[in-house]
Write a protein that holds these residues in place. Sequence first.
Motif, PDB file in Angstrom:
ATOM      1  N   TYR A  15      41.718  47.325 -16.708  1.00 48.68           N
ATOM      2  CA  TYR A  15      41.685  48.831 -17.016  1.00 48.68           C
ATOM      3  C   TYR A  15      42.201  48.693 -18.847  1.00 48.68           C
ATOM      4  O   TYR A  15      41.514  49.572 -19.363  1.00 48.68           O
ATOM      5  CB  TYR A  15      43.070  49.567 -16.615  1.00 48.68           C
ATOM      6  CG  TYR A  15      44.009  48.907 -17.101  1.00 48.68           C
ATOM      7  CD1 TYR A  15      45.487  49.467 -17.910  1.00 48.68           C
ATOM      8  CD2 TYR A  15      45.099  47.321 -16.223  1.00 48.68           C
ATOM      9  CE1 TYR A  15      47.131  48.628 -18.283  1.00 48.68           C
ATOM     10  CE2 TYR A  15      46.312  46.870 -16.904  1.00 48.68           C
ATOM     11  CZ  TYR A  15      46.925  47.573 -17.572  1.00 48.68           C
ATOM     12  OH  TYR A  15      47.539  46.796 -18.563  1.00 48.68           O
ATOM     13  N   GLN A  16      42.543  47.434 -19.205  1.00 52.89           N
ATOM     14  CA  GLN A  16      42.132  47.240 -21.041  1.00 52.89           C
ATOM     15  C   GLN A  16      40.717  47.248 -21.225  1.00 52.89           C
ATOM     16  O   GLN A  16      40.345  47.194 -22.401  1.00 52.89           O
ATOM     17  CB  GLN A  16      43.093  46.343 -21.385  1.00 52.89           C
ATOM     18  CG  GLN A  16      44.417  46.294 -20.790  1.00 52.89           C
ATOM     19  CD  GLN A  16      45.316  45.173 -21.089  1.00 52.89           C
ATOM     20  OE1 GLN A  16      44.698  43.768 -21.286  1.00 52.89           O
ATOM     21  NE2 GLN A  16      46.796  44.734 -21.284  1.00 52.89           N
ATOM     22  N   ARG A  40      37.589  59.899 -13.759  1.00 55.51           N
ATOM     23  CA  ARG A  40      37.753  59.170 -12.650  1.00 55.51           C
ATOM     24  C   ARG A  40      37.215  58.697 -11.955  1.00 55.51           C
ATOM     25  O   ARG A  40      36.995  57.388 -11.947  1.00 55.51           O
ATOM     26  CB  ARG A  40      39.234  59.290 -12.643  1.00 55.51           C
ATOM     27  CG  ARG A  40      39.965  59.140 -13.629  1.00 55.51           C
ATOM     28  CD  ARG A  40      41.081  59.958 -13.431  1.00 55.51           C
ATOM     29  NE  ARG A  40      41.914  60.224 -13.919  1.00 55.51           N
ATOM     30  CZ  ARG A  40      41.899  61.395 -15.468  1.00 55.51           C
ATOM     31  NH1 ARG A  40      41.315  61.627 -15.411  1.00 55.51           N
ATOM     32  NH2 ARG A  40      42.680  61.726 -16.832  1.00 55.51           N
ATOM     33  N   ASN A  52      42.170  53.367  -8.848  1.00 60.71           N
ATOM     34  CA  ASN A  52      43.290  53.873  -9.798  1.00 60.71           C
ATOM     35  C   ASN A  52      43.243  53.156 -10.382  1.00 60.71           C
ATOM     36  O   ASN A  52      44.104  53.415 -11.629  1.00 60.71           O
ATOM     37  CB  ASN A  52      43.962  53.012  -8.375  1.00 60.71           C
ATOM     38  CG  ASN A  52      44.622  54.110  -7.315  1.00 60.71           C
ATOM     39  OD1 ASN A  52      44.520  55.185  -7.607  1.00 60.71           O
ATOM     40  ND2 ASN A  52      44.442  53.871  -6.370  1.00 60.71           N
ATOM     41  N   THR A  53      42.981  52.101 -11.018  1.00 59.14           N
ATOM     42  CA  THR A  53      42.213  50.983 -11.767  1.00 59.14           C
ATOM     43  C   THR A  53      42.172  52.095 -13.393  1.00 59.14           C
ATOM     44  O   THR A  53      42.105  52.161 -14.319  1.00 59.14           O
ATOM     45  CB  THR A  53      41.211  49.780 -12.094  1.00 59.14           C
ATOM     46  OG1 THR A  53      41.763  49.078 -10.971  1.00 59.14           O
ATOM     47  CG2 THR A  53      41.471  49.374 -12.873  1.00 59.14           C
ATOM     48  N   GLN A  55      41.831  55.422 -13.045  1.00 51.51           N
ATOM     49  CA  GLN A  55      43.780  56.448 -13.932  1.00 51.51           C
ATOM     50  C   GLN A  55      44.499  55.705 -14.723  1.00 51.51           C
ATOM     51  O   GLN A  55      45.107  56.034 -15.682  1.00 51.51           O
ATOM     52  CB  GLN A  55      44.099  56.865 -12.533  1.00 51.51           C
ATOM     53  CG  GLN A  55      45.660  57.031 -12.298  1.00 51.51           C
ATOM     54  CD  GLN A  55      45.150  58.528 -13.027  1.00 51.51           C
ATOM     55  OE1 GLN A  55      43.985  59.237 -12.901  1.00 51.51           O
ATOM     56  NE2 GLN A  55      45.785  58.906 -14.096  1.00 51.51           N
ATOM     57  N   LYS A  56      45.022  53.936 -14.353  1.00 49.14           N
ATOM     58  CA  LYS A  56      45.146  53.976 -15.353  1.00 49.14           C
ATOM     59  C   LYS A  56      44.646  53.559 -16.974  1.00 49.14           C
ATOM     60  O   LYS A  56      45.714  53.353 -17.961  1.00 49.14           O
ATOM     61  CB  LYS A  56      45.421  52.025 -14.771  1.00 49.14           C
ATOM     62  CG  LYS A  56      47.125  51.737 -15.819  1.00 49.14           C
ATOM     63  CD  LYS A  56      46.652  49.844 -14.924  1.00 49.14           C
ATOM     64  CE  LYS A  56      48.185  48.964 -14.978  1.00 49.14           C
ATOM     65  NZ  LYS A  56      48.518  47.789 -14.444  1.00 49.14           N
ATOM     66  N   ALA A  57      43.465  53.473 -17.127  1.00 50.80           N
ATOM     67  CA  ALA A  57      42.819  53.117 -18.231  1.00 50.80           C
ATOM     68  C   ALA A  57      43.446  54.730 -19.209  1.00 50.80           C
ATOM     69  O   ALA A  57      43.779  54.626 -19.541  1.00 50.80           O
ATOM     70  CB  ALA A  57      41.172  53.143 -17.687  1.00 50.80           C
ATOM     71  N   ARG A  59      45.704  56.741 -18.208  1.00 55.67           N
ATOM     72  CA  ARG A  59      47.283  56.823 -18.942  1.00 55.67           C
ATOM     73  C   ARG A  59      47.506  56.674 -20.386  1.00 55.67           C
ATOM     74  O   ARG A  59      47.529  56.572 -21.384  1.00 55.67           O
ATOM     75  CB  ARG A  59      47.896  56.526 -17.863  1.00 55.67           C
ATOM     76  CG  ARG A  59      48.052  57.371 -16.683  1.00 55.67           C
ATOM     77  CD  ARG A  59      49.008  57.292 -15.441  1.00 55.67           C
ATOM     78  NE  ARG A  59      49.031  56.991 -14.698  1.00 55.67           N
ATOM     79  CZ  ARG A  59      48.766  55.925 -13.840  1.00 55.67           C
ATOM     80  NH1 ARG A  59      49.153  54.414 -14.537  1.00 55.67           N
ATOM     81  NH2 ARG A  59      48.219  55.616 -12.205  1.00 55.67           N
ATOM     82  N   LEU A  60      47.043  54.948 -20.713  1.00 57.44           N
ATOM     83  CA  LEU A  60      46.832  53.815 -21.538  1.00 57.44           C
ATOM     84  C   LEU A  60      46.089  55.208 -22.731  1.00 57.44           C
ATOM     85  O   LEU A  60      46.802  54.576 -23.557  1.00 57.44           O
ATOM     86  CB  LEU A  60      45.870  52.627 -20.972  1.00 57.44           C
ATOM     87  CG  LEU A  60      46.306  51.657 -22.040  1.00 57.44           C
ATOM     88  CD1 LEU A  60      47.431  51.430 -22.609  1.00 57.44           C
ATOM     89  CD2 LEU A  60      45.314  51.015 -22.066  1.00 57.44           C
ATOM     90  N   ASP A  63      48.432  57.907 -24.088  1.00 58.03           N
ATOM     91  CA  ASP A  63      50.016  57.347 -24.400  1.00 58.03           C
ATOM     92  C   ASP A  63      48.865  56.747 -25.428  1.00 58.03           C
ATOM     93  O   ASP A  63      49.699  56.968 -26.784  1.00 58.03           O
ATOM     94  CB  ASP A  63      50.086  55.509 -24.026  1.00 58.03           C
ATOM     95  CG  ASP A  63      50.619  56.702 -22.218  1.00 58.03           C
ATOM     96  OD1 ASP A  63      50.673  57.821 -21.988  1.00 58.03           O
ATOM     97  OD2 ASP A  63      51.085  55.263 -21.858  1.00 58.03           O
TER      98      ASP A  63
END
Length: 123
Positions: A15-16, A40, A52-53, A55-57, A59-60, A63
């Motif tokens: 995700y990073q 996504r 889901n990975t 999705q996490k990216a 969100r990051l 933010d």
Amino acid sequence: MDFRGLKLGNREPVYQQIAAYVRQQIFTGAAQSGDPLPSRREIAAQLGINPNTVQKAFRLMEDAGYIVTNGNSGSTVFVSDAIREQIETELTRGLILDFVRRARANNLSLSRVIALLGELWDA
């Protein structure tokens, strides 16, 4: 934006790596404010990873402020002057730091590096 150009490595979480790829695209000008991002699910399919990975990216990146998501209309790149400056500073420092570490590892002096930079700058 096409994520098929992203080559995933083992060094940092996926995700990073996705977020870093988008920052790099902004840094080089390949991604501009207002550019749409694939869904996504599309990104997950392109990269062969779990949605889901991705999705996490997202969100990051939300933010951090360089993408926005408007309900069901998808996500777009958002680059304010402040965010562009932050990304440029971060990535430029990273490039220079990598260069300095490699120069030191090869026992190059600062004066020699400066001389070589001056010589090669306009080459």
